[in-house]
Every structure is written in C-alpha cells, then in structure tokens.
Design an enzyme around this catalytic site. Structure first.
Site, short mmCIF file in Angstrom:
data_model
loop_
_atom_site.label_atom_id
_atom_site.label_comp_id
_atom_site.label_asym_id
_atom_site.label_seq_id
_atom_site.Cartn_x
_atom_site.Cartn_y
_atom_site.Cartn_z
N LYS A 112 -0.84 11.14 -14.27
CA LYS A 112 -1.57 10.81 -12.99
C LYS A 112 -1.16 12.02 -11.86
O LYS A 112 -1.81 12.22 -10.91
CB LYS A 112 -1.07 9.59 -12.53
CG LYS A 112 -1.99 8.41 -13.13
CD LYS A 112 -1.78 7.12 -12.74
CE LYS A 112 -2.77 5.98 -13.65
NZ LYS A 112 -2.03 5.73 -14.73
C1 LIG Z 1 -2.93 5.08 -16.05
C2 LIG Z 1 -2.49 5.37 -17.33
C3 LIG Z 1 -3.40 5.37 -18.45
C4 LIG Z 1 -4.95 5.03 -18.36
O1 LIG Z 1 -5.76 5.83 -17.78
P1 LIG Z 1 -7.03 5.60 -16.97
O2 LIG Z 1 -7.55 6.94 -16.39
O3 LIG Z 1 -7.00 4.35 -16.16
O4 LIG Z 1 -7.84 5.21 -18.18
C5 LIG Z 1 -2.91 5.44 -19.61
N1 LIG Z 1 -1.48 5.64 -19.78
C6 LIG Z 1 -0.92 5.92 -18.85
C7 LIG Z 1 0.54 6.38 -19.09
C8 LIG Z 1 -1.28 5.85 -17.68
O5 LIG Z 1 -0.37 5.71 -16.65
#
Ligand SMILES: *Cc1c(COP(=O)(O)O)cnc(C)c1O
Length: 465
Positions: A112
């Site tokens: 993220k």
């Molecule tokens: C947010 C997240 C996901 C999921 O990603 P999306 O874009 O919501 O599908 C998967 N793994 C981790 C570690 C995350 O923080």
C-alpha cells in the site's frame, strides 16, 4: 483525461477533482473515460528505465496537463525515495519460471506504500496549488491506516483521522499508526469491529455537515483513483524485467478489495501482454466463487490469518464489472443492488470474457501455513501469509510453465507474526532496522464509543491544519 462514474450518473470530472473526493455522488467509483494505450515498441523502449522513470511514463497520460511533467516527476521521485531497496520492487526467483515481486520495501512494509506515498504527495501538491485544506477520514483493519499516515504525516494541508477497531489489530500494525507523532495525525480506536469503523466513515462521507466550512473529506482507501493508478506501474516493471513485452507474463495477486489486481487488469488493457491474472482469496472466497461458479453470495465474514483480505464486498470489483459490461452504468446499478441484497449473478457472456484473463483460487489458513513452512524449509525464504496465498494460487492456476508467473508479495512477514509462528518459525520474525525500536516508541490514540456524534465531534474539535 476525464473521469466518469461506474454508475453513469455524474458529469465527467478532472483528475484533481477525482483524487480530492471519495465515491462519486451517484454512489459509483470514478474511472477514466478512456484508457491510455501503449504500443509494443513503446513499451519495449522502456527496458532500461528506473522505476521512477517508468512510473512517469505510465502515470502521465492519466494526469494529462493538469500537473506539469517536471512537477509530476518530482512528486514521483519524492514518493519512492522512502523505499529501502534500490530496485523499489525487486523480483526473487522461487521456482521454475516462478517469481515473487517484493512490494514491501516501503516505509510501512506493505504494497500500500506504493500508492499512499504518492497519494500523500499528490494531495499536498494539489491542495497547496488550490490553497485548500481537507480532512482525510479512513477505516483500517491494519495496513491502510499506517500507509496513509506515513504518506500524509508531512502534509500541511491535511488532517488525517484513522479509525481502527479497538484491540482488534495486531500490535505491530497498531504501533505503526499510533507512534507517528505529528499534530495532524489522529488515531481513533473505536469500540467495535472493522465493519463498524467502515460504516462510521461511510456515514460521515454521506453527510459532511459536521465539518467546518470549506472542508471536505477525502478517501484514502482504494476507491481513490490515484491508488489504482500508482499500482499499474509495477506490473509494467515486473514484465520488463522478465522479457516483456515480447514475452507475455502471468500474475497472481492476493486479493481483498480488488484494487491491486484491478491495476493489473488495466495494465493489460493498456497494452502490456499479460497471459493470466490469478485472483487469490483466503476463506473469504466470494470473488473465487464468483469467477469459478458465478456465485457472488455474501456469507458471514471469517477472521483469517491473512486479515488484510478479510473482506466480503470488494469495492473495486465494480470497476471491473463496469468495463466488462461495456460501461453500462445502469447495468452496474442493478448488479450492485443485487450484491448489496446478498446475491449477484453475472451474465454468462461477461463471465466468459472475464475468464479469458482471470482465474481464481481459494487458499485457507491451513494450506497457507503449510506453504510458509515448506518455502522456508526448502528455499530459506519467509513468506507473509497474504503472499503465501498468492503463491499457492499461482501454482494451482498456472496454465503452462513457459510463461513466467509472478506472485505479488504484498507484505513483509514481520507484520504478521501469528501466521509465521504457526508455520514453525521459532520466534517473531525480525522487523527491518528502521522499525527496530517500534515497541519502545510512545503511542498516541483516542478510544471512542461506536457513536457517530462522538466521533464527528472529536474530528471537528481536533482539526489543526
Ligand atoms: C490490502 C492488502 C491486500 C489486498 O489488496 P486489495 O487491493 O484490497 O485487493 C493484500 N495483502 C496485503 C498485505 C494488504 O495489505
């Protein structure tokens, strides 16, 4: 470039207007009215670009002339200067033509950061230019909150309020949020669960009259278009490292809100040769059921060892459906009404089209823990639980061994010690050096009841910017 709503009820908007809001007023999500297209030879010519240079190529057409190139270049460089690996997103080989794309070298150790470091800088730049101040309000089950706080802590024009469910996020995750000491950062621990936090945020976006005059709420979850946009870059990046665009590549993506994998879909639509996109889910498998059996029925949410994928309704799935239904906003309104009522069925031709690119797999906690154990034993490589689910799905769904398969590593294992220890790892996995003293740092957060008035007065009383 103009942006339209997936529900068809809003006049086209500019890039800057879209990133400064949340949902479209008709309840839809913003998408570009037309995708940029890159030719094979143009993509080929990007082979030797740095990550930042590549990001500028991929992102520029979405921003158009709203931000001058030289400013955009600086924003991108600033955003990735906080990453702790020279390649930003390195590839690690884990099997025959099988790779892990490590997306956890940013400040909060999850993918993220790719989007939220950039979004923070982008917002601050835009607000400075417009002489405007905003309030970010978001709910987190862990990773979004810390990445958003890290992305916005130095922004002069933003107050950020992040709600997490009291005593329901891991210690590492909570401390990553609550130990950031800045006057514009406000952590709220809400008596309730993640859904309560999410509902509080939704209600506040719907009626923003509690805010002082001239302020508006901005979303930092993946309904914000800029997040998706920034994530398209690493699909191009990985492909170019592995023979693309002459060689088609496949990706497996641990999926929650469908933002990350939707970015891969866009990369493919923009001209990047992608053979397969694998949707990897945990036991909350609604997307797997939808793709494999056309069964999008909501069931009670189960808590898993991969909590960032514990999601029932994936908001970005609507963006995919909008495209698959040839931008028919009315069809999306109907589908979303069904989904909200608990049961949605896709039309068979749409499903057939989706399956040409997407496959899916469900990996439960038990299988995931075994894969962490085996991979550590055989390759001396420690997977985080989300990444392990992606890797399991990659192996299960792979169409052939000739096409390189890239599994996205979405988090560093140190963020999720529970799963890692269940896999037989003898201790808490070590945090990277910049976070070594996380457990000695002072925490700051406010515990509030699950009460709209209490939360909203807290916000209006604590706005500093
Ligand atoms: C947010 C997240 C996901 C999921 O990603 P999306 O874009 O919501 O599908 C998967 N793994 C981790 C570690 C995350 O923080």
């Amino acid at each position: 470039m103009k942006y339209i709503s997936t529900r068809g009820g809003v006049a086209p908007k500019s890039f800057e207007d879209v990133i400064l809001t949340g949902l479209a007023p008709d309840g839809g999500l913003f998408v570009p009215d037309q995708l940029p297209q890159f030719s094979h030879s143009e993509i080929s010519s990007w082979q030797n670009l740095s990550y930042e240079e590549l990001a500028l190529k991929v992102i520029s057409p979405f921003v158009d002339d709203e931000i001058p190139q030289s400013d955009l270049k600086q924003l991108i460089e600033k955003s990735y200067s906080t990453f702790r690996h020279s390649e930003i997103a390195p590839l690690v080989k884990t099997g025959e033509n099988e790779w892990i794309l490590e997306l956890f070298h940013g400040p909060t150790l999850a993918f993220k950061d790719f989007a939220l470091q950039f979004l923070g800088n982008l917002l601050d730049y835009t607000l400075e230019k417009r002489q405007q101040k905003v309030v970010i309000m978001g709910a987190t089950s862990g990773d979004t909150g810390s990445a958003a706080i890290e992305g916005c802590r130095r922004c002069n024009n933003i107050d950020i309020f992040i709600l997490h469910p009291y005593q329901r996020v891991s210690d590492v995750q909570r401390r990553q949020m609550t130990t950031v000491q800045a006057d514009n950062i406000h952590n709220i621990a809400l008596h309730g669960n993640f859904d309560d936090c999410q509902n509080m945020v939704k209600a506040s976006f719907a009626d923003q009259s509690f805010l002082p005059d001239g302020r508006q709420l901005v979303a930092v979850n993946s309904i914000n278009w800029a997040r998706i946009m920034a994530q398209i870059v690493y699909y191009f990046w990985a492909s170019l490292r592995l023979g693309g665009p002459d060689q088609a590549i496949s990706f497996s993506v641990p999926t929650g809100n469908f933002g990350d994998i939707f970015a891969g879909y866009l990369a493919s639509k923009m001209g990047l040769p992608i053979k397969q996109l694998v949707i990897a889910t945990n036991q909350n498998d609604i997307l797997h059921r939808c793709i494999s059996e056309n069964d999008h029925t909501t069931r009670p949410l189960e808590q898993s060892l991969a909590p960032s994928m514990d999601i029932m309704i994936s908001s970005n799935f609507e963006r995919l459906l909008f495209d698959l239904y040839d931008k028919d906003g009315k069809a999306i309104v109907d589908l979303m009404t069904d989904a909200k009522a608990g049961h949605m069925r896709l039309c068979e031709t749409v499903l057939t089209k989706a399956r040409q690119l997407f496959s899916s797999y469900r990996c439960d906690d038990k299988e995931m823990v075994e894969l962490i154990r085996d991979t550590f034993r055989d390759h001396d490589y420690l997977l985080d639980p989300h990444t392990a689910i992606g890797l399991a799905a990659a192996r299960e769904c792979r169409a052939d061994l000739q096409t390189p398969m890239v599994a996205l590593a979405t988090a560093h294992p140190a963020k999720f010690p529970d799963a890692v220890k269940q896999a037989g790892y003898p201790s808490d996995p070590e945090l990277p050096s910049h976070m070594e003293n996380l457990f000695e740092r002072e925490e700051r957060f406010t515990i509030l009841d699950n009460d709209q008035l209490a939360v909203q007065s807290f916000i209006s009383d604590n706005i500093t910017a």
